[in-house]
Design a protein around this motif. Structure first.
Motif, short mmCIF file in Angstrom:
data_model
loop_
_atom_site.label_atom_id
_atom_site.label_comp_id
_atom_site.label_asym_id
_atom_site.label_seq_id
_atom_site.Cartn_x
_atom_site.Cartn_y
_atom_site.Cartn_z
N GLY A 1 15.99 -9.28 2.68
CA GLY A 1 15.90 -8.26 3.71
C GLY A 1 16.56 -8.67 5.01
O GLY A 1 16.45 -7.97 6.03
N ILE A 2 17.29 -9.77 4.98
CA ILE A 2 17.95 -10.29 6.18
C ILE A 2 19.46 -10.12 6.11
O ILE A 2 20.12 -9.85 7.11
CB ILE A 2 17.60 -11.79 6.39
N TYR A 3 20.02 -10.28 4.91
CA TYR A 3 21.47 -10.14 4.77
C TYR A 3 21.77 -9.54 3.39
O TYR A 3 21.22 -10.02 2.39
CB TYR A 3 22.18 -11.48 4.91
N PRO A 4 22.60 -8.49 3.31
CA PRO A 4 22.87 -7.87 2.00
C PRO A 4 23.75 -8.75 1.12
O PRO A 4 24.89 -9.06 1.46
CB PRO A 4 23.59 -6.56 2.37
N ILE A 5 23.20 -9.13 -0.02
CA ILE A 5 23.95 -9.94 -0.98
C ILE A 5 23.36 -9.73 -2.37
O ILE A 5 22.16 -9.52 -2.51
CB ILE A 5 23.95 -11.44 -0.60
N SER A 6 24.21 -9.74 -3.37
CA SER A 6 23.78 -9.61 -4.77
C SER A 6 24.66 -10.51 -5.61
O SER A 6 25.64 -11.10 -5.11
CB SER A 6 23.90 -8.15 -5.24
N ALA A 7 24.33 -10.62 -6.88
CA ALA A 7 25.12 -11.49 -7.76
C ALA A 7 25.12 -10.96 -9.18
O ALA A 7 24.14 -10.38 -9.65
CB ALA A 7 24.58 -12.92 -7.74
N THR A 8 26.24 -11.19 -9.85
CA THR A 8 26.37 -11.00 -11.30
C THR A 8 26.58 -12.39 -11.88
O THR A 8 27.57 -13.05 -11.57
CB THR A 8 27.57 -10.11 -11.64
N VAL A 9 25.63 -12.84 -12.67
CA VAL A 9 25.71 -14.17 -13.29
C VAL A 9 26.15 -13.99 -14.74
O VAL A 9 25.59 -13.16 -15.46
CB VAL A 9 24.37 -14.91 -13.22
N MET A 10 27.16 -14.76 -15.15
CA MET A 10 27.82 -14.50 -16.43
C MET A 10 27.96 -15.75 -17.28
O MET A 10 28.06 -16.87 -16.75
CB MET A 10 29.22 -13.93 -16.18
N ASN A 11 28.02 -15.53 -18.60
CA ASN A 11 28.41 -16.62 -19.48
C ASN A 11 29.94 -16.69 -19.56
O ASN A 11 30.65 -15.88 -18.94
CB ASN A 11 27.76 -16.49 -20.87
N ARG A 12 30.45 -17.63 -20.33
CA ARG A 12 31.90 -17.88 -20.34
C ARG A 12 32.68 -16.67 -20.83
O ARG A 12 33.73 -16.32 -20.26
CB ARG A 12 32.22 -19.10 -21.21
N LYS A 13 32.19 -16.00 -21.87
CA LYS A 13 32.94 -14.85 -22.37
C LYS A 13 32.96 -13.73 -21.32
O LYS A 13 34.01 -13.13 -21.07
CB LYS A 13 32.31 -14.32 -23.66
#
Length: 420
Positions: free
Chosen positions: A269-281
Motif C-alpha cells: 500500500g506504499i508503492y505500486p509493484i507486482s511480479a510475474t514469477v516464471m520457470n525456465r520455459k
C-alpha cells in the motif's frame, strides 16, 4: 502541501471535484448509498474520513494493506531508498531489482527462478499471457467462470463478461474461453486440441466469494496442462503473501505452477509493484528477446525496496504465528455469529485469514455492508456472488482488534436483521 487537516480541503469540495473531474458514476453511487467516504488519516487496520469518523478495515483493498495502512517500516524503507534512488531505468537492471528478484524467487518452489516486475496485478497477468504465448506459440487462454484477473489489456479479456463486455474486450473469437470451476472434464475438452497457451486461475475466486476448490482439482488441471503442453498460471494477487497460512495458496493444493502472479500486498500500500514469477520455459522470451518487453515504472527501484521489506516482514516467524492464531480466532468468532444469526448468516468459506460470509440476501453490499459501515466496519461483497461478504483480515491484526471487530460486526448484523 498538507492534505489532511487542511482547512482549505473539505469533504464537500472533494466530492464536488470528483463529480466534475474524476469518476462521476462511482462517486455518485457511493453518495446515493450514503457511504461516500473521503479518506483522511489512516493507520494500521483503521482509516478515518476527512471529518474524523473511523472505520475498521476488513476489505484492505483486496490484500493491499496486509501489513496495515502506512506501515512505518515500509515508509522507512521507501524514505531511505529515496535518499539514493528513483524509479531507475527500464532498460537497465538495478540494485534493488536484482536483490528483490532473488529474494522473491527464493520464496517460490524450485524451478520458479525468474521474476518480471510490473505496476499492478493486471499488468502482471498481461506479462504471464505474453510469456505463455511466446513459449508455446499458441494464443488461446482458458480461465474459470466467475473469475477476475484485472482491468488491463489482456487480463480483462480473461475475466467475467461483467468486466470485459462493456469495454468490448472479449478478444478474438475463441481466444479467451471460460470453463466451470471444479470440472476437469470441461477443462480437458478445451486443452485436448493442444492449442491453449495457458490456463490462468485465481487460487481462490475472490470476486466469486472465495469458494474453496474441490480436493485435487487444481492439481488435476496442472496434470492436464502438462499432458497437452499448456502452461499453468496461478494468480495469487489476493491469496499470496501468507494470507492463506502459507506463502502461496497453491501450496495447499500439492502442485507447482509454471507462473505465479503477486501484486496488491506486494507493495504494502506504499508503492505500486507486482511480479510475474516464471520457470525456465515460461521465461524463454527473457533469454531470446529480453528487450522487447518493458514497463517504464514496473520494477521501480523504490518499489523494489519497499517490496523487499514487505517480504521480510511477511516471512518473520512472529508474522506466521500471528496468521495461525488469527485463523483460529476468525473461525471461533464467525461460528458464534453464525449461531446467533442462524438463517441470515448461512455459512462461510475460510482459508487462513481470508473468509467469504454467505448471507440470505440478494446483495450483501447493501443488506450487510451498509449496516456494518454504520457500525464502523468497512467491508464489501463479492461482485460476482453478491450475497457473499468478503472478510479479509490483515496479517498483523492483534487480539484487541479482532475483539473490537466482532463486537462491531455483531451490532452491524443485528442492525441488518432489523432492516430486513
Amino acid at each position: 502541501m498538507k492534505f489532511i487537516n487542511n482547512p482549505d480541503i473539505t469533504r464537500e469540495s472533494i466530492l464536488k471535484k470528483s463529480l466534475e473531474h474524476w469518476n462521476p458514476g462511482k462517486t455518485q453511487e457511493w453518495i446515493d448509498r450514503k457511504m461516500d467516504i473521503v479518506m483522511g488519516k489512516r493507520e494500521g487496520y483503521y482509516f478515518w474520513d476527512i471529518d474524523g469518523r473511523r472505520w475498521m478495515d476488513i476489505h484492505i483493498n483486496g490484500g493491499t494493506y496486509n501489513l496495515g495502512h502506512r506501515n512505518p517500516e515500509l515508509i522507512q524503507a521507501m524514505t531511505e531508498a529515496a535518499e539514493e534512488l528513483d524509479i531507475g531505468n527500464h532498460h537497465f537492471t538495478g540494485i534493488t531489482k536484482a536483490l528483490l528478484a532473488e529474494q522473491l524467487t527464493d520464496l517460490c518452489p524450485d524451478g520458479l527462478e525468474y521474476a518480471c516486475f510490473s505496476t499492478c496485478g493486471g499488468e502482471a497477468v498481461d506479462v504471464a499471457i505474453k510469456s505463455a504465448r511466446y513459449a508455446t506459440g499458441r494464443k488461446k487462454v482458458v480461465s474459470l467462470k466467475g473469475c477476475y484477473h484485472g482491468h488491463t489489456g489482456l487480463s480483462v479479456s480473461t475475466g467475467d463478461p461483467k468486466f470485459k463486455d462493456p469495454f468490448l474486450c472479449q478478444g478474438e473469437p475463441g481466444m479467451f474461453v471460460q470453463v466451470p470451476r471444479d470440472d476437469l472434464e470441461k477443462m480437458e475438452e478445451q486443452l485436448k486440441n493442444e492449442d491453449v497457451a495457458c490456463v490462468i486461475m485465481e487460487s481462490l475466486l475472490a470476486t466469486y466469494g472465495f469458494p474453496i476448490p474441490a480436493a485435487g482439482y487444481q492439481a488435476g488441471v496442472k496434470k492436464l496442462c502438462e499432458k497437452y503442453g499448456t502452461l499453468y498460471v496461478s494468480d495469487e494477487t489476493q491469496t499470496g503473501l501468507m494470507r492463506t497460512g502459507k506463502m502461496w495458496n497453491f501450496e495447499h493444493e500439492g502442485f507447482v505452477p509454471d507462473m505465479i502472479i503477486t501484486a496488491k500486498g506486494f507493495g504494502g500500500g506504499i508503492y505500486p509493484i507486482s511480479a510475474t514469477v516464471m520457470n525456465r520455459k515460461s521465461a524463454s522470451w527473457m533469454f531470446d528477446i529480453g528487450r522487447l518487453h518493458g514497463s517504464t515504472c514496473g520494477g521501480s527501484e523504490l518499489g523494489c525496496a519497499v517490496a523487499m521489506k514487505v517480504l521480510e516482514i511477511t516471512t518473520r516467524p512472529e508474522t506466521v504465528q500471528r496468521v495461525e492464531r488469527n485463523t483460529e480466532l476468525l473461525k471461533e468468532h464467525v461460528e458464534k455469529l453464525k449461531s446467533k444469526y442462524d438463517g441470515f448468516l448461512t455459512g462461510y468459506k475460510q482459508r487462513g485469514v481470508i473468509m467469504g460470509l454467505d448471507f440470505a440476501c440478494e446483495d450483501a453490499s447493501r443488506s450487510v455492508a451498509k449496516p456494518l459501515f454504520d457500525c464502523g466496519v468497512w467491508a464489501h461483497n463479492a461482485r460476482l456472488h453478491p450475497n457473499t461478504l468478503q472478510l479479509k483480515l490483515g496479517l498483523l491484526c492483534d487480539d484487541a482488534f479482532i475483539e473490537e471487530l466482532f463486537e462491531r460486526m455483531d451490532k452491524g448484523l443485528a442492525l441488518a436483521v432489523s432492516r430486513l
